[in-house]
Design a protein around this motif. Structure first.
Motif, mmCIF file in Angstrom:
data_model
loop_
_atom_site.group_PDB
_atom_site.id
_atom_site.type_symbol
_atom_site.label_atom_id
_atom_site.label_comp_id
_atom_site.label_asym_id
_atom_site.label_seq_id
_atom_site.Cartn_x
_atom_site.Cartn_y
_atom_site.Cartn_z
ATOM 1 N N TRP A 184 0.867 -1.168 0.000
ATOM 2 C CA TRP A 184 0.000 0.000 0.000
ATOM 3 C C TRP A 184 0.905 1.220 0.000
ATOM 4 C CZ3 TRP A 184 -4.593 -1.439 -1.183
ATOM 5 C CH2 TRP A 184 -5.168 -2.587 -0.644
ATOM 6 N N VAL A 185 0.601 2.177 -0.825
ATOM 7 C CA VAL A 185 1.491 3.328 -0.982
ATOM 8 C C VAL A 185 1.446 4.224 0.250
ATOM 9 C CG1 VAL A 185 1.904 5.407 -2.333
ATOM 10 C CG2 VAL A 185 1.370 3.276 -3.488
ATOM 11 N N ALA A 186 2.624 4.714 0.663
ATOM 12 C CA ALA A 186 2.713 5.622 1.809
ATOM 13 C C ALA A 186 2.041 6.951 1.488
ATOM 14 C CB ALA A 186 4.180 5.846 2.161
ATOM 15 N N PRO A 187 1.492 7.634 2.505
ATOM 16 C CA PRO A 187 0.796 8.914 2.269
ATOM 17 C C PRO A 187 1.636 9.937 1.517
ATOM 18 C CG PRO A 187 0.362 8.133 4.494
ATOM 19 C CD PRO A 187 1.395 7.209 3.916
ATOM 20 N N LEU A 188 2.950 9.960 1.775
ATOM 21 C CA LEU A 188 3.806 10.947 1.131
ATOM 22 C C LEU A 188 3.817 10.811 -0.396
ATOM 23 C CD1 LEU A 188 5.983 13.171 1.346
ATOM 24 C CD2 LEU A 188 7.683 11.355 1.697
ATOM 25 N N TYR A 189 3.582 9.595 -0.907
ATOM 26 C CA TYR A 189 3.663 9.335 -2.343
ATOM 27 C C TYR A 189 2.296 9.024 -2.955
ATOM 28 C CZ TYR A 189 8.386 8.480 -0.614
ATOM 29 O OH TYR A 189 9.581 8.585 0.026
ATOM 30 N N ALA A 190 1.228 9.195 -2.189
ATOM 31 C CA ALA A 190 -0.087 8.716 -2.614
ATOM 32 C C ALA A 190 -0.674 9.517 -3.770
ATOM 33 C CB ALA A 190 -1.056 8.737 -1.432
ATOM 34 N N GLY A 191 -0.196 10.716 -4.040
ATOM 35 C CA GLY A 191 -0.732 11.465 -5.162
ATOM 36 C C GLY A 191 -0.334 10.892 -6.508
ATOM 37 N N PRO A 192 0.976 10.714 -6.739
ATOM 38 C CA PRO A 192 1.414 10.233 -8.052
ATOM 39 C C PRO A 192 1.089 8.773 -8.329
ATOM 40 C CG PRO A 192 3.170 11.382 -6.879
ATOM 41 C CD PRO A 192 2.092 11.119 -5.892
ATOM 42 N N ILE A 193 1.092 7.917 -7.299
ATOM 43 C CA ILE A 193 0.887 6.487 -7.528
ATOM 44 C C ILE A 193 -0.079 5.927 -6.485
ATOM 45 C CG2 ILE A 193 3.145 6.127 -8.581
ATOM 46 C CD1 ILE A 193 4.136 5.000 -5.913
ATOM 47 N N THR A 194 -0.676 4.783 -6.824
ATOM 48 C CA THR A 194 -1.577 4.112 -5.884
ATOM 49 C C THR A 194 -1.093 2.725 -5.502
ATOM 50 O OG1 THR A 194 -2.897 3.338 -7.767
ATOM 51 C CG2 THR A 194 -3.639 5.342 -6.644
#
Length: 309
Positions: A184-194
Motif C-alpha cells: 500500500w502506498v505511503a501517504p507521502l507518495y499517494a498522489g502520483p501512484i496508488t
C-alpha cells in the motif's frame, strides 16, 4: 533448532525417508546443512539417486490460472547405493541456496502467505519416492533488509508477498521464478501512484531492485504502469543512508512514471522530508502452507552500494 520431516514407509519400495535440517533458518547464498536418513523394510532397496529441491507456491504467468507448487531449485546429493534390509543409510548434505532464493521472513515474522519447503526425492527403480516436506525460513540479506526497513520507515505497508513464475525482461535472472512484494502506498507518495511492487534479483555482488508503480483512476477505469530498475552493491551497506536512497529511487520512478503517463495531472510534487514516522504495524501472524509445513520465526538480518539504471 532442528527440524525433521519423515515420510511413511512406501508401499512400493519399503523405504522410509527422514530429512533433518540442522537449522531451518538461513539466507540466500548460504548453505543449508542437514541429513537424509533412509530406512529399508524387509528387503534390500537399491537407490538410484537422492535429490533435494526447494519448493514454493507460485503464481503462473496467466493471471486467471490458479497458484501451483513449483520446484525452483534442485541439487543431487547422492548417486547409486543399496540400503540393506532392516538397515539405515544416512546422507549428509550442505545444500547451496541460490542468491535469488525468495525471502520468506522479515523481522522474525513470515512474509504474508509466502513459504518455502525442502523436498527430498529418492529414486528407486522404477519408482520415485518423496519424503515429507521440511519448512525452510529464508531471511533477507543485509542489503535486502535495509531496503525493506526503509520502505517501512517511509510509511509503506506490505499487502502481499508472492512468487511469479516467469522471466523478467532485461534482467540476469537464473531461477524460473521471481519474488514480488506488493505495498500500500505511503501517504507521502499517494498522489502520483496508488500501488507499488518491489522485486529483488540478487547475485553475489549485489542486487537489482525493480520498482513497479501503478496509478489507477477508479472512476475513469484508467490505469498506467511503469517500471524503474536500480542496481545496488552488498559492499558498504552500513555506511549508506537507506531511507534517503530508497526515497531517491521512489522519486526517480515517480518522475518517469508521470512523464510517461498520458495525463499530466497525475504528476505531483514531493517536497517533504523522507524521514517520516508512523505507529508500528501489527505483525502478520505465522501461518501454514505447502501442505502443512509450519511458517514460523527465526533469526534476524543486517546490509549494500549502487546506482540507478
Amino acid at each position: 533448532m532442528r527440524l525433521t520431516g519423515v515420510s511413511s514407509e512406501s508401499v512400493w519400495t519399503g523405504l522410509s525417508v527422514s530429512t533433518t535440517l540442522t537449522s531451518p533458518s538461513t539466507r540466500p547464498g548460504l548453505r543449508l546443512p542437514g541429513r537424509v536418513t533412509l530406512t529399508a523394510g524387509g528387503t534390500d532397496v537399491p537407490v538410484r539417486h537422492v535429490r533435494l529441491g526447494l519448493v514454493a507456491q507460485a503464481e503462473p504467468a496467466d493471471p486467471e490460472a490458479p497458484r501451483r507448487l513449483v520446484q525452483y531449485h534442485q541439487v543431487p546429493i547422492a548417486g547409486r547405493f543399496v540400503v540393506p534390509a532392516g538397515r539405515r543409510r544416512a546422507v549428509d548434505f550442505a545444500l547451496p541456496l541460490p542468491w535469488e532464493t525468495p525471502v520468506t521472513v522479515f523481522g522474525g515474522v513470515p512474509l504474508m502467505s509466502l513459504r518455502t519447503g525442502l523436498r527430498t526425492e529418492v529414486s528407486v527403480d522404477p519408482d520415485l519416492d518423496q519424503g515429507a516436506m521440511v519448512p525452510v525460513f529464508v531471511h533477507p540479506l543485509p542489503t535486502q533488509q535495509h531496503i525493506l526497513a526503509a520502505l517501512d520507515t517511509l510509511g509503506f505497508v506490505m499487502r502481499q508477498a508472492g512468487l511469479q513464475h516467469g522471466r523478467l525482461p532485461g534482467v540476469a535472472q537464473t531461477l524460473p521464478v521471481y519474488q514480488r512484494l506488493g505495498y500500500w502506498v505511503a501517504p507521502l507518495y499517494a498522489g502520483p501512484i496508488t500501488e507499488l511492487e518491489v522485486i529483488f534479483v540478487t547475485n553475489a555482488a549485489g542486487l537489482e531492485v525493480v520498482l513497479w508503480v501503478d496509478r489507477r483512476l477508479a472512476l475513469a477505469g484508467v490505469t498506467h504502469q511503469s517500471i524503474s530498475r536500480f542496481r545496488i552493491w552488498h559492499a558498504g551497506a552500513d555506511r549508506r543512508d537507506w531511507v534517503a536512497t530508497v526515497d531517491g529511487w521512489l522519486r526517480h520512478a515517480i518522475n518517469r512514471h508521470a512523464a510517461a503517463a498520458a495525463h499530466a495531472d497525475w504528476s505531483a510534487t514531493i517536497n517533504e522530508s523522507a524521514h517520516v514516522s508512523r505507529p508500528p504495524d501489527e505483525p502478520v501472524a505465522p501461518g501454514y502452507g505447502l501442505g502443512g509445513t509450519a511458517g514460523g520465526a527465526g533469526v534476524g538480518g543486517g546490509g549494500g552500494g549502487g546506482d540507478g539504471t
